[in-house]
Design a protein around this motif. Sequence first.
Motif, short mmCIF file in Angstrom:
data_model
loop_
_atom_site.label_atom_id
_atom_site.label_comp_id
_atom_site.label_asym_id
_atom_site.label_seq_id
_atom_site.Cartn_x
_atom_site.Cartn_y
_atom_site.Cartn_z
N ILE A 2 21.54 43.83 -58.75
CA ILE A 2 21.11 42.96 -57.66
C ILE A 2 22.31 42.15 -57.18
CG2 ILE A 2 19.59 41.06 -57.01
CD1 ILE A 2 18.17 43.68 -57.45
N ARG A 3 22.56 42.20 -55.87
CA ARG A 3 23.65 41.44 -55.28
C ARG A 3 23.12 40.53 -54.18
NH1 ARG A 3 28.01 46.33 -54.40
NH2 ARG A 3 28.77 46.49 -56.56
N SER A 4 23.58 39.30 -54.19
CA SER A 4 23.28 38.40 -53.10
C SER A 4 24.14 38.78 -51.90
CB SER A 4 23.57 36.96 -53.52
OG SER A 4 23.55 36.10 -52.39
N ASN A 28 23.54 36.87 -45.12
CA ASN A 28 22.51 37.91 -45.06
C ASN A 28 22.38 38.48 -43.64
OD1 ASN A 28 21.39 35.61 -44.02
ND2 ASN A 28 19.41 35.90 -44.94
N HIS A 29 22.08 39.75 -43.59
CA HIS A 29 21.91 40.46 -42.33
C HIS A 29 21.10 41.71 -42.61
CE1 HIS A 29 22.99 42.58 -38.56
NE2 HIS A 29 23.20 41.36 -38.09
N ARG A 30 20.37 42.17 -41.61
CA ARG A 30 19.52 43.34 -41.82
C ARG A 30 20.34 44.59 -42.11
NH1 ARG A 30 14.60 45.17 -37.75
NH2 ARG A 30 13.63 46.67 -39.17
N TYR A 31 21.50 44.70 -41.47
CA TYR A 31 22.37 45.86 -41.68
C TYR A 31 23.78 45.38 -42.04
CZ TYR A 31 18.53 47.97 -39.05
OH TYR A 31 17.30 48.35 -38.64
N LEU A 32 24.75 46.29 -42.08
CA LEU A 32 26.14 45.93 -42.33
C LEU A 32 26.82 45.63 -41.00
CD1 LEU A 32 28.55 45.62 -44.25
CD2 LEU A 32 29.01 48.05 -43.95
N ARG A 240 16.17 46.31 -48.99
CA ARG A 240 15.18 46.81 -48.02
C ARG A 240 13.88 47.24 -48.71
NH1 ARG A 240 19.89 49.23 -45.65
NH2 ARG A 240 20.43 48.25 -43.68
N ARG A 241 14.01 47.87 -49.87
CA ARG A 241 12.81 48.31 -50.60
C ARG A 241 12.02 47.09 -51.07
NH1 ARG A 241 10.61 52.74 -52.36
NH2 ARG A 241 9.34 52.77 -54.24
N LEU A 242 12.69 46.08 -51.55
CA LEU A 242 12.00 44.86 -51.98
C LEU A 242 11.31 44.19 -50.79
CD1 LEU A 242 14.58 43.32 -54.47
CD2 LEU A 242 12.37 44.33 -55.04
N ASP A 243 11.95 44.22 -49.65
CA ASP A 243 11.35 43.63 -48.45
C ASP A 243 10.06 44.35 -48.10
OD1 ASP A 243 11.53 41.75 -46.24
OD2 ASP A 243 11.88 43.50 -44.98
N PHE A 244 10.05 45.67 -48.20
CA PHE A 244 8.84 46.46 -47.93
C PHE A 244 7.74 46.12 -48.94
CE2 PHE A 244 6.38 50.24 -49.16
CZ PHE A 244 5.68 50.45 -47.98
N LEU A 245 8.10 46.01 -50.21
CA LEU A 245 7.11 45.69 -51.24
C LEU A 245 6.51 44.31 -51.01
CD1 LEU A 245 8.93 47.09 -54.40
CD2 LEU A 245 6.78 47.93 -53.43
N GLN A 284 15.17 38.13 -48.91
CA GLN A 284 15.90 38.18 -47.66
C GLN A 284 17.41 38.10 -47.86
OE1 GLN A 284 14.35 38.74 -44.63
NE2 GLN A 284 12.62 39.04 -46.00
N ASN A 285 17.84 37.62 -49.02
CA ASN A 285 19.26 37.43 -49.28
C ASN A 285 19.82 38.48 -50.24
OD1 ASN A 285 21.50 35.86 -48.58
ND2 ASN A 285 21.45 34.78 -50.53
#
Length: 287
Positions: A2-4, A28-32, A240-245, A284-285
């Motif tokens: 896990i990385r912030s 934090n950002h949705r993509y790179l 992203r997977r955690l966000d979906f969960l 989110q982070n």
Amino acid sequence: MIRSMTAFAANETELENLAISCELRSVNHRYLDISIKLPDSLRFAEADVRSLISAKISRGKIECVLNFKKQPNQQSFMVDHDAVAALISATDLIEQQMSAALAFSALEVLAFPGIQQESELDKTELGPGISHLVTTTVKQLLETREREGRQLKALIEERCVKIQGFIAAANQRMPEVLVTLRKKLTDRIAGLAIQTDFDRLEQELVYLAQKLDITEELDRLDTHVSEVLRVLEQPDPVGRRLDFLMQELNREANTLGSKSMDKDMTQISIELKVLMEQIREQVQNIE
């Protein structure tokens, strides 16, 4: 791992009598999203810098700032006589072209931007040095992201354990809710002083029990929480997977609240939503 996505790293090195600095900021950002700021003299290194960053980081808004300054001469009183001679010669040439009415000197002309040309930097020497500097700084940034990621992982795991406790409490409470509901209905019908159709009453109670049954919601909640804990152990980026969960967990918690017919179950639903919101803020982070 896990990385912030929030971190900062800075480094500096000496190359070709230059002090070159590199700063990396990550949020934090949705993509790179990589933004590189560097002086024109170092523009040749931009593509390599971008590749070095994108090879190690998969998500987040990254700002890379490269800068340089010339190292001061350690022997302050040494004079370059050739440079002095060249300066005097240039001054004489300029004064010959100047009108006597002009109100500035040849030295002031030499100080104008573009009059004196800086010697070009040696790209073959600087390129590998800049790459090594950026690589080292990226490594420091990743170490910071991983250190903060471990803290986020511990916070999420703590809240997942609490959620599992509330799920168990809801499972234990549900039979009592149905018994209480049955008693309320029979007492209310008895108070109406009318003949009771017990077969119809049983049918209605079965219908209500099915309508208020939250077994499936609780099972799915438990499954999603277990999946969150499993994903936290994965070596790849999992933000992203955690966000979906978290979306799925919130959906089940909302359904649980809408079916609640008991103050204790309502309180459980509220506590679940609070814990899930706390987890969502942390997710989110995460890269």
